[in-house]
Design a protein around this motif. Structure first.
Motif: not given
Length: 322
Positions: A286-303
């Motif tokens: 909460k203090d760090a105001d964490v925000k994650i872009d799920d759409a961008a995350l889904a586009r990351v390819e896992i080696p």
């Protein structure tokens, strides 16, 4: 016999590998002591004798004791035999010789190695911080008794046969539960399709027959409150969200309070501890105001395949890398 002897040498070497570069900090103090520290060798507390010498350096009994202290108990027992202890010292020396060979080749400044050292430093700092939030809370006898009285279906010899569907988030769990509300016969099918518990998904989520205390407390409480054919609402545990279906129930007798009070105390202590940790995590995010872009995350390819640097060691943030 040859393979047996080889395994013995390998196991002794494995003990040393566990030390990593501790030899560089531990034995280093003894190796160059004559040139760098004349007071340490004359201090009464030292009283060390030289165990080994190599390349103008030495390993003293004090240095070796410090290295042995870092090992887990079973490894220390393994090294009580003289030939294994000798192999341990030889491996300490070999680790140091290889380290210095790497230094001469400039590998100490290799970017990949520096990154791994930084990762290790971060892990150690995180572990030290986590200890501050893992002090076991005190659970009073009154709290233990109240929990026993409030949960009459727990702590008995009753057994249930159950299946479950495990998913990561509450929204998915609610959707599955709504689907089961319309068609409960699809439980095994949905478990095979949706459950992240790979070990049970192929069996329709089947966990078999089990008694109380075998599962985590939240799961236990939900499962033993159900009758055959009933399906639970989503149940949150540290593994995710479960939908539980009980298929069989064998009633037993409730265990006396004195027989289970310490088990209850441990359960409450673990719950309270988990709440402390989860509460602190929530505050940090909460203090760090964490925000994650799920759409961008889904586009990351896992080696695929192991890391060429770590050989498959889990990175920071992986389930086994905390």
């Amino acid at each position: 016999m040859r393979s047996s002897a080889w395994r013995e040498r390998w196991r002794a070497h494995a003990c040393t590998v566990l030390l990593g570069f501790l030899v560089c900090s531990g034995c280093e103090q003894g190796k160059d002591r004559a040139a760098t520290d004349t007071t340490a060798s004359t201090a009464p507390a030292e009283k060390s004798e030289v165990v080994a010498t190599y390349k103008g350096r030495e390993i003293t009994s004090t240095d070796l004791e410090k290295e042995l202290e870092r090992l887990p108990g079973p490894s220390r027992v393994y090294l009580t035999q003289p030939e294994r202890r000798r192999q341990f010292v030889e491996n300490l020396i070999m680790n140091d010789l290889l380290f210095r060979e790497g230094q001469q080749k400039g590998l100490e400044k290799d970017p990949d190695i520096e990154r791994q050292v930084a990762d290790l430093r971060k892990r150690l700092v995180v572990q030290r911080v986590m200890r501050q939030y893992q002090t076991p809370p005190t659970i009073s006898d009154e709290e233990v008794r109240a929990y026993y009285d409030a949960n009459p279906t727990l702590y008995s010899t009753t057994q249930v046969a159950a299946s479950h569907i495990l998913v990561k988030d509450e929204e998915t769990a609610k959707q599955i539960r709504a689907e089961l509300e319309k068609n409960p016969d699809r439980f095994a099918e949905l478990a095979a399709e949706k459950s992240t518990d790979a070990g049970t998904a192929k069996k329709g989520g089947d966990l078999g027959m089990f008694g109380q205390g075998r599962m985590v407390p939240e799961f236990d409480k939900a499962a033993f409150s159900l009758q055959p054919g009933q399906i639970s609402q989503p149940v949150k545990t540290r593994y995710g969200y479960h939908i539980i279906k009980v298929t069989e129930r064998k009633e037993g007798e409730r265990k006396p309070f004195d027989q289970v009070k310490e088990q209850i105390r441990m359960t409450l202590r673990n719950q309270r501890l988990q709440e402390q940790v989860d509460g602190h995590f929530a505050e940090l995010k909460k203090d760090a105001d964490v925000k994650i872009d799920d759409a961008a995350l889904a586009r990351v390819e896992i080696p695929t395949g192991p890391s060429p640097v770590t050989g498959g060691m889990p990175p920071l943030g992986s389930p086994t890398g905390h």
